[in-house]
Design a protein around this motif. Structure first.
Motif, PDB file in Angstrom:
ATOM      1  N   THR A 170       6.630  -0.103   4.802  1.00  0.00           N
ATOM      2  CA  THR A 170       6.803   0.195   3.378  1.00  0.00           C
ATOM      3  C   THR A 170       7.893   1.239   3.201  1.00  0.00           C
ATOM      4  O   THR A 170       7.870   2.280   3.857  1.00  0.00           O
ATOM      5  CB  THR A 170       5.484   0.698   2.768  1.00  0.00           C
ATOM      6  OG1 THR A 170       4.507  -0.335   2.879  1.00  0.00           O
ATOM      7  CG2 THR A 170       5.668   1.067   1.304  1.00  0.00           C
TER       8      THR A 170
ATOM      9  N   GLN B  78       9.702  -1.244  -1.655  1.00  0.00           N
ATOM     10  CA  GLN B  78       9.560  -2.556  -1.040  1.00  0.00           C
ATOM     11  C   GLN B  78       8.587  -2.470   0.129  1.00  0.00           C
ATOM     12  O   GLN B  78       8.597  -1.505   0.891  1.00  0.00           O
ATOM     13  CB  GLN B  78      10.915  -3.045  -0.503  1.00  0.00           C
ATOM     14  CG  GLN B  78      12.017  -3.158  -1.543  1.00  0.00           C
ATOM     15  CD  GLN B  78      12.070  -4.524  -2.181  1.00  0.00           C
ATOM     16  OE1 GLN B  78      11.550  -5.493  -1.624  1.00  0.00           O
ATOM     17  NE2 GLN B  78      12.708  -4.615  -3.339  1.00  0.00           N
ATOM     18  N   VAL B  79       7.744  -3.488   0.249  1.00  0.00           N
ATOM     19  CA  VAL B  79       6.916  -3.656   1.439  1.00  0.00           C
ATOM     20  C   VAL B  79       7.554  -4.753   2.277  1.00  0.00           C
ATOM     21  O   VAL B  79       7.629  -5.910   1.847  1.00  0.00           O
ATOM     22  CB  VAL B  79       5.467  -4.028   1.079  1.00  0.00           C
ATOM     23  CG1 VAL B  79       4.654  -4.267   2.356  1.00  0.00           C
ATOM     24  CG2 VAL B  79       4.821  -2.932   0.246  1.00  0.00           C
TER      25      VAL B  79
ATOM     26  N   LEU C 217      -1.521  -0.650  -1.705  1.00  0.00           N
ATOM     27  CA  LEU C 217      -0.985   0.694  -1.497  1.00  0.00           C
ATOM     28  C   LEU C 217      -2.018   1.715  -1.957  1.00  0.00           C
ATOM     29  O   LEU C 217      -2.575   1.610  -3.055  1.00  0.00           O
ATOM     30  CB  LEU C 217       0.319   0.887  -2.268  1.00  0.00           C
ATOM     31  CG  LEU C 217       1.469  -0.041  -1.881  1.00  0.00           C
ATOM     32  CD1 LEU C 217       2.731   0.336  -2.657  1.00  0.00           C
ATOM     33  CD2 LEU C 217       1.740   0.016  -0.378  1.00  0.00           C
TER      34      LEU C 217
ATOM     35  N   SER D  45      10.026  -9.539   2.022  1.00  0.00           N
ATOM     36  CA  SER D  45       9.928  -8.263   1.309  1.00  0.00           C
ATOM     37  C   SER D  45       9.198  -8.484  -0.013  1.00  0.00           C
ATOM     38  O   SER D  45       9.473  -9.442  -0.730  1.00  0.00           O
ATOM     39  CB  SER D  45      11.312  -7.671   1.045  1.00  0.00           C
ATOM     40  OG  SER D  45      11.948  -7.308   2.259  1.00  0.00           O
TER      41      SER D  45
ATOM     42  N   THR E 263      -0.247   1.984   3.386  1.00  0.00           N
ATOM     43  CA  THR E 263      -0.257   0.546   3.146  1.00  0.00           C
ATOM     44  C   THR E 263      -1.390  -0.105   3.913  1.00  0.00           C
ATOM     45  O   THR E 263      -1.506   0.066   5.134  1.00  0.00           O
ATOM     46  CB  THR E 263       1.082  -0.083   3.570  1.00  0.00           C
ATOM     47  OG1 THR E 263       2.148   0.589   2.913  1.00  0.00           O
ATOM     48  CG2 THR E 263       1.116  -1.560   3.204  1.00  0.00           C
TER      49      THR E 263
ATOM     50  N   ASP F 255       0.649   1.711   7.745  1.00  0.00           N
ATOM     51  CA  ASP F 255       1.947   2.307   7.428  1.00  0.00           C
ATOM     52  C   ASP F 255       1.724   3.471   6.476  1.00  0.00           C
ATOM     53  O   ASP F 255       0.955   3.368   5.523  1.00  0.00           O
ATOM     54  CB  ASP F 255       2.850   1.252   6.766  1.00  0.00           C
ATOM     55  CG  ASP F 255       4.275   1.753   6.593  1.00  0.00           C
ATOM     56  OD1 ASP F 255       4.905   2.113   7.608  1.00  0.00           O
ATOM     57  OD2 ASP F 255       4.742   1.799   5.450  1.00  0.00           O
TER      58      ASP F 255
END
Length: 336
Positions: A19, A35-36, A52, A91, A120, A132
């Motif tokens: 992320t 953006q992931v 998130l 993404s 994340t 993350d």
């Protein structure tokens, strides 16, 4: 800083998540975007959800002393329900508002020692992995900055900042914790108070500003805390003489000797409720945390360091890395 880890629940060969937040600090109530980035593993998977979580390192007081833990204070699902082929890169953009009471982590670009992060969670094949973690930088709203600037101009010096688990009674507080910014008094107040603590509770219409004076005791009296609460609009910030406003708040707070629970109103910008309190009796404990952790407060070094000095607010080193705060935390330390 990015922590990119394989999906531990699926072992080696599972998808990975990375992320990336858009650059720059955000404000409470402002929009967090980024953006992931996903990368498929050695087989096809279905991504059930990408969530998130906003997390904070928070302190709690209890009968046995103090402890620290990680609190989840907001969750937002940014995607899910799609296949991720072997080795595929994809993404997923996201954009959502922060809670209005999100603590501030910096002032004029200088860190306050508050540890916030965006974690994340990736759901795949019924398994979940919080794989993350990225640091979250939050700058003050214009009214918050103006008030801190005014206090700095009045000679108050930054001491530390932390997040306390619990609720402040009589307020509209939404989150399970609140932020305290501790300030050292200037010489004219040093004989009356040890420190001033500032708490902002932000909302769509404005701020609740809670000031607490840790008063010094005399030869015939014990020290005690005095609490003042004000409401401030988000509008008209630039038209307000904040030095005069803050000076009036502090004078009434320090000089106040009325009985507990007295109420009065001053001026057009502040509603003032006050009373003498023993430390902590205006707060309710909420929840618990497990396990010791690193402290989130940082000292400023010199007691006279002014909050309002651009680029020179924090004389001590900033917090090293957000990962040191969140790596290895236990799930029972989370609060939803």
């Amino acid at each position: 800083m990015v922590f990119k880890r394989l999906l531990g629940s699926l072992g080696v060969g599972g998808p990975s998540v990375d992320t990336v937040l858009d650059s720059g600090a955000v404000t409470p109530g402002g929009t967090l975007s980024g953006q992931v980035h996903l990368e498929g593993g050695n087989a096809d998977f279905t991504i059930e959800h990408i969530t998130l979580e906003l997390v904070a390192r928070v302190e709690a007081e209890h009968h046995d002393g103090e402890s620290e833990g990680v609190v989840v204070f907001h969750q937002h699902v940014v995607g899910g329900g799609f296949p991720l082929a072997e080795g595929e890169q994809r993404s997923v953009p996201f954009s959502f508002p922060l809670p209005w009471e999100t603590p501030i982590t910096e002032l004029y670009g200088q860190g306050l020692g508050i540890a916030l992060g965006v974690r994340t969670e990736l759901g795949v094949a019924g398994a979940k992995d919080k794989g993350d973690l990225d640091p979250l930088a939050v700058r003050p709203l214009p009214a918050q900055e103006a008030i801190l600037e005014a206090l700095g101009q009045l000679g108050f010096g930054f001491k530390s900042a932390d997040l306390e688990l619990g609720h402040i009674r009589g307020t509209g507080q939404q989150l399970p914790f609140y932020q305290e910014i501790e300030l050292a008094p200037p010489p004219q107040y040093a004989h009356q108070v040890n420190e001033i603590e500032v708490t902002f509770l932000s909302g769509p219409a404005g701020l609740e500003v809670i000031l607490e004076a840790d008063k010094r005791g005399g030869f015939f009296s014990e020290g005690h805390d005095t609490l003042g609460r004000y409401t401030v609009s988000h509008h008209g910030v630039e038209q307000t003489d904040w030095n005069a406003e803050a000076d009036g708040w502090i004078r009434r707070l320090v000089e106040h000797r009325a009985s507990h629970g007295a109420h009065s109103s001053y001026g057009s910008h502040a509603d003032f409720s006050h009373g003498d309190h023993h430390h902590g009796d205006h707060r309710d404990d909420h929840g618990h945390r497990s396990g010791p952790g690193m402290g989130t407060a940082i000292a400023a070094g010199a007691a006279g360091l002014a909050v309002g000095v651009v680029g020179g607010m924090v004389a001590a080193e900033a917090v090293d890395e957000i990962g040191d705060f969140f790596e290895g935390d236990e799930e029972e330390g989370d609060e939803g």
